[in-house]
Design an enzyme around this catalytic site. Sequence first.
Site, mmCIF file in Angstrom:
data_model
loop_
_atom_site.group_PDB
_atom_site.id
_atom_site.type_symbol
_atom_site.label_atom_id
_atom_site.label_comp_id
_atom_site.label_asym_id
_atom_site.label_seq_id
_atom_site.Cartn_x
_atom_site.Cartn_y
_atom_site.Cartn_z
ATOM 1 N N LYS A 11 0.819 -1.218 0.000
ATOM 2 C CA LYS A 11 0.000 0.000 0.000
ATOM 3 C C LYS A 11 0.857 1.274 0.000
ATOM 4 O O LYS A 11 2.065 1.227 0.273
ATOM 5 C CB LYS A 11 -0.937 -0.041 1.213
ATOM 6 N N PHE A 59 -15.223 4.249 7.243
ATOM 7 C CA PHE A 59 -13.844 4.470 6.815
ATOM 8 C C PHE A 59 -13.667 4.447 5.291
ATOM 9 O O PHE A 59 -12.564 4.642 4.794
ATOM 10 C CB PHE A 59 -12.903 3.437 7.464
ATOM 11 N N ARG A 87 -2.538 -14.485 4.822
ATOM 12 C CA ARG A 87 -3.252 -13.687 5.840
ATOM 13 C C ARG A 87 -2.532 -13.801 7.183
ATOM 14 O O ARG A 87 -2.460 -12.836 7.937
ATOM 15 C CB ARG A 87 -4.712 -14.154 5.970
ATOM 16 N N THR A 93 -5.719 -6.726 10.774
ATOM 17 C CA THR A 93 -5.951 -5.452 10.079
ATOM 18 C C THR A 93 -5.340 -4.284 10.860
ATOM 19 O O THR A 93 -4.784 -3.358 10.276
ATOM 20 C CB THR A 93 -7.475 -5.213 9.901
ATOM 21 N N ARG A 104 2.266 -6.498 9.059
ATOM 22 C CA ARG A 104 1.569 -5.313 9.562
ATOM 23 C C ARG A 104 2.122 -4.861 10.908
ATOM 24 O O ARG A 104 2.188 -3.671 11.194
ATOM 25 C CB ARG A 104 0.069 -5.585 9.630
ATOM 26 N N HIS A 117 -2.042 -5.510 1.712
ATOM 27 C CA HIS A 117 -3.328 -6.201 1.523
ATOM 28 C C HIS A 117 -3.076 -7.664 1.203
ATOM 29 O O HIS A 117 -2.082 -8.002 0.560
ATOM 30 C CB HIS A 117 -4.096 -5.562 0.351
ATOM 31 N N GLU A 128 -9.495 -10.507 -7.547
ATOM 32 C CA GLU A 128 -8.496 -9.442 -7.395
ATOM 33 C C GLU A 128 -7.328 -9.603 -8.383
ATOM 34 O O GLU A 128 -6.766 -8.615 -8.846
ATOM 35 C CB GLU A 128 -7.998 -9.418 -5.946
HETATM 36 P P1 IDP Z 1 -8.215 -6.447 5.690
HETATM 37 O O1 IDP Z 1 -7.335 -5.573 4.826
HETATM 38 O O2 IDP Z 1 -7.468 -6.970 6.890
HETATM 39 O O3 IDP Z 1 -8.916 -7.545 4.916
HETATM 40 P P2 IDP Z 1 -10.752 -5.047 5.733
HETATM 41 O O4 IDP Z 1 -11.739 -5.080 6.856
HETATM 42 O O5 IDP Z 1 -11.106 -5.787 4.491
HETATM 43 O O6 IDP Z 1 -9.337 -5.501 6.315
HETATM 44 O O7 IDP Z 1 -10.528 -3.508 5.374
HETATM 45 C C1 IDP Z 1 -9.858 -3.123 4.193
HETATM 46 C C2 IDP Z 1 -8.901 -2.010 4.513
HETATM 47 O O8 IDP Z 1 -9.633 -0.858 4.951
HETATM 48 C C3 IDP Z 1 -7.939 -2.281 5.678
HETATM 49 O O9 IDP Z 1 -6.805 -3.037 5.310
HETATM 50 C C4 IDP Z 1 -7.591 -0.883 6.123
HETATM 51 O O10 IDP Z 1 -6.627 -0.272 5.261
HETATM 52 C C5 IDP Z 1 -8.930 -0.168 5.973
HETATM 53 N N1 IDP Z 1 -9.733 -0.225 7.208
HETATM 54 C C6 IDP Z 1 -10.445 -1.275 7.689
HETATM 55 N N2 IDP Z 1 -11.064 -0.977 8.846
HETATM 56 C C7 IDP Z 1 -10.746 0.309 9.108
HETATM 57 C C8 IDP Z 1 -11.083 1.210 10.185
HETATM 58 O O11 IDP Z 1 -11.797 0.871 11.127
HETATM 59 N N3 IDP Z 1 -10.551 2.467 10.108
HETATM 60 C C9 IDP Z 1 -9.752 2.874 9.077
HETATM 61 N N4 IDP Z 1 -9.422 2.062 8.052
HETATM 62 C C10 IDP Z 1 -9.899 0.800 8.067
HETATM 63 MG MG MG Z 2 -10.396 -7.456 3.479
#
Ligand code: IDP
Ligand code: MG
Length: 141
Positions: A11, A59, A87, A93, A104, A117, A128
Amino acid sequence: MEKEYTLSIIKPDAVERNLVGKILNFITEAGFKIVGLKMMMVNKYKVEEFYAEHKGKSFFNDLVEYMRSGPIVAVLLEKENAVEDFRKLIGDTDPAKAEDGTIRKMFGISVQKNSIHGSDSRQSALRESEFFFASYERFFF
Ligand code: IDP
Ligand code: MG
């Protein structure tokens, strides 16, 4: 051993800090093979489509702005059990909650700027991969 594929994105926060080489090395040392690689900047519409499942969440707009704030690196990866193993390798996350030794935890700055990601299922991985790579850019052997 059945080969499986997953899609990763390094990212903007990590590309900005010149961490691409370090992160790719960490990924390949963990047993993943790079079978697609591309650096690019994506527009609003492209990011909105990629993260469509999060549309409407608090978000979402900030996430879209962040993902188009600078270049990203899309990486297609091959490994047995790739989706689940990747993962695990990237961690939670929220970098603050991620286990020690995960990408991370090591490099993430915040929940949003979490550096990387990873696809959450085989179905997502396929969607994707096709989203970022043309068939002649995907090297399945
Ligand atoms: P993931 O990347 O671990 O699968 P997802 O819930 O799919 O997590 O969310 C996608 C992306 O959105 C996250 O990697 C992060 O960059 C952002 N994100 C997710 N939840 C939040 C939040 O609560 N606040 C700010 N950004 C968030
Ligand atoms: Mg996700």
